[in-house]
Each structure stands twice: as structure tokens, then as C-alpha cells.
Design an enzyme around this catalytic site. Sequence first.
Site, short mmCIF file in Angstrom:
data_model
loop_
_atom_site.label_atom_id
_atom_site.label_comp_id
_atom_site.label_asym_id
_atom_site.label_seq_id
_atom_site.Cartn_x
_atom_site.Cartn_y
_atom_site.Cartn_z
CB CYS A 83 -46.98 -30.80 -22.38
SG CYS A 83 -46.50 -32.45 -21.90
CG HIS A 84 -52.14 -29.32 -25.47
ND1 HIS A 84 -51.87 -30.62 -25.87
CD2 HIS A 84 -52.58 -28.68 -26.57
CE1 HIS A 84 -52.15 -30.74 -27.15
NE2 HIS A 84 -52.58 -29.58 -27.61
CG MET A 119 -46.93 -35.94 -20.49
SD MET A 119 -45.82 -37.35 -20.28
CE MET A 119 -44.28 -36.54 -19.91
CD GLU A 120 -49.82 -31.81 -17.49
OE1 GLU A 120 -49.73 -30.97 -18.37
OE2 GLU A 120 -50.15 -33.01 -17.73
CG ASP A 134 -30.78 -30.46 -4.06
OD1 ASP A 134 -29.55 -30.43 -4.30
OD2 ASP A 134 -31.41 -29.46 -3.64
#
Length: 162
Positions: A83-84, A119-120, A134
Site C-alpha cells: 500500500c502507498h 485498504m484504509e 478484545d
Amino acid sequence: MEDSAKAFSHLDNATNMPVMVNISGKEVTHRVAVAQSIVALTEEIAAQLNNNDIQTKKGPVFQTAIIAGTMAVKRTADLIPLCHPLPIENCKFDVSLNAYYEVIIHCTVSVTSKTGVEMEALTGASVAALTIYDMCKAFSHDIIIKETKLLKKTGGKSDYNG
């Protein structure tokens, strides 16, 4: 483009080795991506909802998930090797609990750049879901992260509206 003409963008055709996509010739545009993760809670955990959040000894679950997801959005290029790194302009989360005890997480990310923020957005939604797991696992390990998917992207070579 026909399916037979499609190729993996992160593979060098000549060497079949991984490469970062060359974006030097791409146009700078405003790009937006929306991703969703769904976390199925137990009824016991969902019953802890008060004032639109679940309070635990670790803190407010949804607020903490939003902070973790935002941190993940900003660190996506450190987590996904090809990824950039991008100068994120906006990152917003919507987190809600539906009638089926599912937490619906929407992560919207935008940037003005030569490459998109899918992707972000996916990373942000995923990490928010993991944070909910969690923080709630002390109640039960029967929590299921059901799915993470891209809902929409705009501003690049092609738009997507799943």
C-alpha cells in the site's frame, strides 16, 4: 475490461515478483471508500449497552474501537506491504447495534490523491471490529466477526457500489 484481460496489479508481469503499483501517471482525484465490518455479540454482551456504548473496565467499547480504527487507517501502509502511504483527509466511523445483537461498523475514508483508500477503510473497519472483540471477550468468547467488506468507492478509474 474482460476477465481474461485482468491481471493482479501487485505482480510484475515480466518477473512475477511483487511490486508496488506505479501511480506516477495517474490523475489526482478526490477518492472516498466505505467499508463495513459486522461483529455478532451474545445477548448478554448486548444487554450491557447503555447510552449508545458498552462500558467495561477497559473503557467505552465503541469509542475505543473508533479510536483504534482511526489509528489503523493512518497506519495501513505500515500493515499492508504494497500500500502507498497516503495523507488521509478524513476518517469517520459509525457504530451501531442492531436487533440481532450485531455491531455494524462503517468506516469512511477520503483523500485527494493518485490512489484510492479502499485498504484504509477496510483496515479501519477490521481493527475496530477486533477492538470490540478484545474489549468484550471477558463476557464471552462466543463473539463472531462475521464479515468485513468494501461497500463503496469513488474517485478513481472506476467506481464501485457493492
